[in-house]
Every structure is written in C-alpha cells, then in structure tokens.
Design an enzyme around this catalytic site. Structure first.
Site, PDB file in Angstrom:
ATOM      1  N   LYS A 173       0.823  -1.207   0.000  1.00 50.66           N
ATOM      2  CA  LYS A 173       0.000   0.000   0.000  1.00 50.66           C
ATOM      3  C   LYS A 173       0.865   1.270   0.000  1.00 50.66           C
ATOM      4  CE  LYS A 173      -1.952  -1.156   3.935  1.00 50.66           C
ATOM      5  NZ  LYS A 173      -1.238  -2.428   4.206  1.00 50.66           N
ATOM      6  N   ARG A 208      -0.704  -8.721  13.366  1.00 53.16           N
ATOM      7  CA  ARG A 208      -1.274  -7.746  12.424  1.00 53.16           C
ATOM      8  C   ARG A 208      -2.048  -8.459  11.313  1.00 53.16           C
ATOM      9  NH1 ARG A 208       4.192  -4.829  11.459  1.00 53.16           N
ATOM     10  NH2 ARG A 208       3.193  -3.974   9.612  1.00 53.16           N
ATOM     11  N   ARG A 257      11.657  -4.567   5.199  1.00 53.51           N
ATOM     12  CA  ARG A 257      11.291  -3.188   4.849  1.00 53.51           C
ATOM     13  C   ARG A 257      12.145  -2.164   5.587  1.00 53.51           C
ATOM     14  NH1 ARG A 257       5.133  -1.700   5.269  1.00 53.51           N
ATOM     15  NH2 ARG A 257       5.236  -2.669   7.328  1.00 53.51           N
ATOM     16  N   ARG A 281      10.885  -0.021  11.268  1.00 49.88           N
ATOM     17  CA  ARG A 281       9.811   0.080  12.261  1.00 49.88           C
ATOM     18  C   ARG A 281       9.966  -0.992  13.328  1.00 49.88           C
ATOM     19  NH1 ARG A 281       4.560   0.134   8.512  1.00 49.88           N
ATOM     20  NH2 ARG A 281       3.754  -0.906  10.379  1.00 49.88           N
ATOM     21  N   ARG A 284      -9.876   0.437   8.471  1.00 51.95           N
ATOM     22  CA  ARG A 284      -9.412  -0.906   8.807  1.00 51.95           C
ATOM     23  C   ARG A 284     -10.467  -1.716   9.530  1.00 51.95           C
ATOM     24  NH1 ARG A 284      -3.618   0.280   8.715  1.00 51.95           N
ATOM     25  NH2 ARG A 284      -2.387  -1.580   9.093  1.00 51.95           N
TER      26      ARG A 284
HETATM   27  P1  ADP Z   1       2.223  -1.843   3.216  1.00 53.42           P
HETATM   28  O1  ADP Z   1       2.208  -0.332   3.197  1.00 53.42           O
HETATM   29  O2  ADP Z   1       1.043  -2.447   2.522  1.00 53.42           O
HETATM   30  O3  ADP Z   1       2.427  -2.394   4.594  1.00 53.42           O
HETATM   31  P2  ADP Z   1       4.774  -1.539   1.783  1.00 53.42           P
HETATM   32  O4  ADP Z   1       4.405  -0.764   0.575  1.00 53.42           O
HETATM   33  O5  ADP Z   1       5.509  -0.833   2.852  1.00 53.42           O
HETATM   34  O6  ADP Z   1       3.489  -2.311   2.365  1.00 53.42           O
HETATM   35  O7  ADP Z   1       5.636  -2.804   1.286  1.00 53.42           O
HETATM   36  C1  ADP Z   1       6.243  -3.698   2.230  1.00 53.42           C
HETATM   37  C2  ADP Z   1       7.660  -4.021   1.758  1.00 53.42           C
HETATM   38  O8  ADP Z   1       7.601  -4.830   0.582  1.00 53.42           O
HETATM   39  C3  ADP Z   1       8.488  -2.798   1.390  1.00 53.42           C
HETATM   40  O9  ADP Z   1       9.827  -3.021   1.798  1.00 53.42           O
HETATM   41  C4  ADP Z   1       8.370  -2.720  -0.140  1.00 53.42           C
HETATM   42  O10 ADP Z   1       9.573  -2.199  -0.718  1.00 53.42           O
HETATM   43  C5  ADP Z   1       8.182  -4.168  -0.534  1.00 53.42           C
HETATM   44  N1  ADP Z   1       7.214  -4.341  -1.642  1.00 53.42           N
HETATM   45  C6  ADP Z   1       6.109  -3.592  -1.911  1.00 53.42           C
HETATM   46  N2  ADP Z   1       5.451  -4.074  -2.992  1.00 53.42           N
HETATM   47  C7  ADP Z   1       6.128  -5.173  -3.397  1.00 53.42           C
HETATM   48  C8  ADP Z   1       5.954  -6.119  -4.491  1.00 53.42           C
HETATM   49  N3  ADP Z   1       4.917  -6.022  -5.331  1.00 53.42           N
HETATM   50  N4  ADP Z   1       6.859  -7.103  -4.599  1.00 53.42           N
HETATM   51  C9  ADP Z   1       7.914  -7.211  -3.729  1.00 53.42           C
HETATM   52  N5  ADP Z   1       8.126  -6.350  -2.696  1.00 53.42           N
HETATM   53  C10 ADP Z   1       7.265  -5.344  -2.538  1.00 53.42           C
HETATM   54  P1  ADP Z   2       0.902  -1.952   7.750  1.00 56.27           P
HETATM   55  O1  ADP Z   2       0.064  -1.510   6.637  1.00 56.27           O
HETATM   56  O2  ADP Z   2       2.297  -2.249   7.383  1.00 56.27           O
HETATM   57  O3  ADP Z   2       0.249  -3.062   8.526  1.00 56.27           O
HETATM   58  P2  ADP Z   2       0.518   0.641   9.114  1.00 56.27           P
HETATM   59  O4  ADP Z   2       1.705   1.511   9.085  1.00 56.27           O
HETATM   60  O5  ADP Z   2      -0.622   0.961   8.241  1.00 56.27           O
HETATM   61  O6  ADP Z   2       1.034  -0.844   8.881  1.00 56.27           O
HETATM   62  O7  ADP Z   2      -0.049   0.542  10.609  1.00 56.27           O
HETATM   63  C1  ADP Z   2       0.784   0.277  11.702  1.00 56.27           C
HETATM   64  C2  ADP Z   2      -0.051   0.105  12.951  1.00 56.27           C
HETATM   65  O8  ADP Z   2      -0.752   1.330  13.226  1.00 56.27           O
HETATM   66  C3  ADP Z   2      -1.154  -0.954  12.865  1.00 56.27           C
HETATM   67  O9  ADP Z   2      -0.667  -2.251  13.189  1.00 56.27           O
HETATM   68  C4  ADP Z   2      -2.167  -0.440  13.896  1.00 56.27           C
HETATM   69  O10 ADP Z   2      -1.743  -0.722  15.224  1.00 56.27           O
HETATM   70  C5  ADP Z   2      -2.069   1.074  13.699  1.00 56.27           C
HETATM   71  N1  ADP Z   2      -3.047   1.579  12.712  1.00 56.27           N
HETATM   72  C6  ADP Z   2      -2.768   2.175  11.515  1.00 56.27           C
HETATM   73  N2  ADP Z   2      -3.893   2.525  10.870  1.00 56.27           N
HETATM   74  C7  ADP Z   2      -4.923   2.139  11.677  1.00 56.27           C
HETATM   75  C8  ADP Z   2      -6.343   2.198  11.572  1.00 56.27           C
HETATM   76  N3  ADP Z   2      -6.947   2.735  10.492  1.00 56.27           N
HETATM   77  N4  ADP Z   2      -7.067   1.696  12.599  1.00 56.27           N
HETATM   78  C9  ADP Z   2      -6.496   1.153  13.689  1.00 56.27           C
HETATM   79  N5  ADP Z   2      -5.170   1.062  13.852  1.00 56.27           N
HETATM   80  C10 ADP Z   2      -4.372   1.555  12.857  1.00 56.27           C
END
Ligand code: ADP
Ligand code: ADP
Ligand code: ZN
Length: 216
Positions: A13, A172, A127, A161, A88
């Site tokens: 995302k 998660r 990441r 992180r 979420r």
């Molecule tokens: P999210 O915001 O959904 O948690 P991220 O965009 O931060 O996910 O992606 C998680 C990790 O995976 C990052 O280190 C990113 O560089 C990598 N990543 C994102 N999309 C892809 C993909 N399509 N294939 C392989 N690695 C990816």
């Molecule tokens: P990722 O997409 O990699 O799981 P985020 O950076 O979006 O992680 O979120 C990190 C943490 O922040 C989540 O595990 C949760 O604890 C909190 N969080 C983020 N967005 C929300 C939301 N919309 N509602 C509840 N908790 C949230």
C-alpha cells in the site's frame, strides 16, 4: 479523487501510494505514519497508540476517524487523497462514509491489493525507509541504485519500524483477516471495489492500478 488502498500488512500500500502521490498529485494519508509521528512526539494520541501498535492490534476507531476527519479538512487534501491504512474496520468504513457525506466528498475507488499471507513476513521484515524523505525500500525487493544512498534525496540514514518483526506481523495479519477483510464485501456491494495482483512485481502492480484508474 479519493482512493482507498486496501491490503494486508506488507501488501504494498505505502509503496504504491507514494507512486500515486508523485504521478497524480494526490496526497498520501498513511494512518500508520501519522500514528508513528504522534508516538514520536509523545502526544495524547501517541501515548494511547504506542502499546497497541507494538502488540500489532488496532488503535480505537474513535481516534482513527478523528485523525482522518481533521486531516481531510487541510487545504493540501483538496486535490484528492489516497487513504493508506484507513479504514481498517467496518465501523471506520461507516464513519468514513458519513464524514465524506458531511464534507460533500465522495469515494471514487477502493483498490484491493491481493497477496498470499506466505510472502508478507519477508516483505515486512525486509522493509526500511529513508529517514530524511520517507522513501520506502526493501532488503531484497527494492534496493536503492547505490547501496546506502536514498534514490530520491541522497539521504544516507534509514529507519526500520519496531513493529516490523515476525511476531507482530502475525498479530497484524490476524487483525487484517478478522477486522479489515470484511470491508471487501462492504465495498464490493457499493460497486467500487477494484482488484490488483499484489504478488506481481512492483512496477507491474503500479501498471495495474493505473489501468484501473483510467476507467474512473
Ligand atoms: P504496506 O504499506 O502495505 O504495509 P509496503 O508498501 O511498505 O506495504 O511494502 C512492504 C515491503 O515490501 C516494502 O519493503 C516494499 O519495498 C516491498 N514491496 C512492496 N510491494 C512489493 C511487491 N509487489 N513485490 C515485492 N516487494 C514489494
Ligand atoms: P501496515 O500496513 O504495514 O500493517 P501501518 O503503518 O498501516 O502498517 O499501521 C501500523 C499500525 O498502526 C497498525 O498495526 C495499527 O496498530 C495502527 N493503525 C494504523 N492505521 C490504523 C487504523 N486505520 N485503525 C487502527 N489502527 C491503525
Ligand atoms: Zn530519501
């Protein structure tokens, strides 16, 4: 335009939201980034969120909808936003519908980034982020052109992180399946759900998202 990117932790995302921000002049609203900033600043929200985030659970719906509603009122959001990490829960989705209604805005599309759980632990544990500009990278899947130097800003400091470890990812993921996945039928019912293959290579995912947005 108001877009939601919906997907599990590590689905991509944030990566795709950064690209849409650059290519379409939309503003990325990452609730995770906002919460991490609140934790770092030691605000009341940050104090409430810190331990919940460390456990990999979800912060309360009231806090989250308040944060998003305030942020949407800021002038830079007028051209449109990409919601990355919100909503979420079903309660957040309903609150979003109500607030958009009140603000005379509407949701254009919800893009589901479909992934297999099996790849997500490696995605998340590899990441890292540029400490200066926030550009996202991965140990194996997205390395900067020159090792240790951010492609975007030349920065040489990177952060990871504290919740990006295998144990927290498991909680998660559970939270995603129990509380967030029910949003898929919710948005499907409204006729605005699009799907892209989150397992594909990063540039291919971008291509699929752009193709979906052509029709909006
Ligand atoms: P999210 O915001 O959904 O948690 P991220 O965009 O931060 O996910 O992606 C998680 C990790 O995976 C990052 O280190 C990113 O560089 C990598 N990543 C994102 N999309 C892809 C993909 N399509 N294939 C392989 N690695 C990816
Ligand atoms: P990722 O997409 O990699 O799981 P985020 O950076 O979006 O992680 O979120 C990190 C943490 O922040 C989540 O595990 C949760 O604890 C909190 N969080 C983020 N967005 C929300 C939301 N919309 N509602 C509840 N908790 C949230
Ligand atoms: Zn940078």
């Amino acid at each position: 335009m108001i877009l939601i990117l919906l997907g599990a932790p590590g689905a991509g995302k944030g990566t795709q939201a950064q690209r849409l921000q650059d290519s379409r002049g939309l503003v990325q609203l990452s609730t995770g980034d906002m919460l991490r900033a609140a934790v770092a600043a030691g605000t009341d929200v940050g104090k409430k969120a810190k331990e919940v985030m460390e456990r990999g659970e979800l912060v309360s719906d009231d806090i989250m909808t308040g944060i998003i509603s305030d942020r949407l009122d800021q002038p830079d959001c007028a051209n449109g936003v990409i919601l990355d990490g919100f909503p979420r829960t079903e309660a957040q989705a309903e609150a979003l519908d109500n607030m958009l209604n009140d603000k005379k805005l509407s949701l254009n599309a919800v893009i589901e980034m479909k992934t297999d759980d099996a790849v997500l632990v490696e995605r998340v544990t590899g990441r890292y982020t540029c400490a200066n500009c926030g550009a996202g990278y991965h140990d194996s899947f997205l390395k900067p052109a020159k090792e240790g130097v951010c492609d975007k800003c030349g920065g040489q400091e990177f952060t990871r992180r504290s919740d990006d470890n295998a144990e927290t990812v498991t909680s998660r993921l559970k939270a995603y399946h129990a509380q967030t996945a029910p949003l898929l039928p919710y948005y499907k019912g409204k006729g605005i759900l699009k799907q892209v293959d989150g397992m594909a290579e990063i540039n291919e995912v971008t291509r699929q998202i752009e193709a979906e947005l052509q029709n909006i």
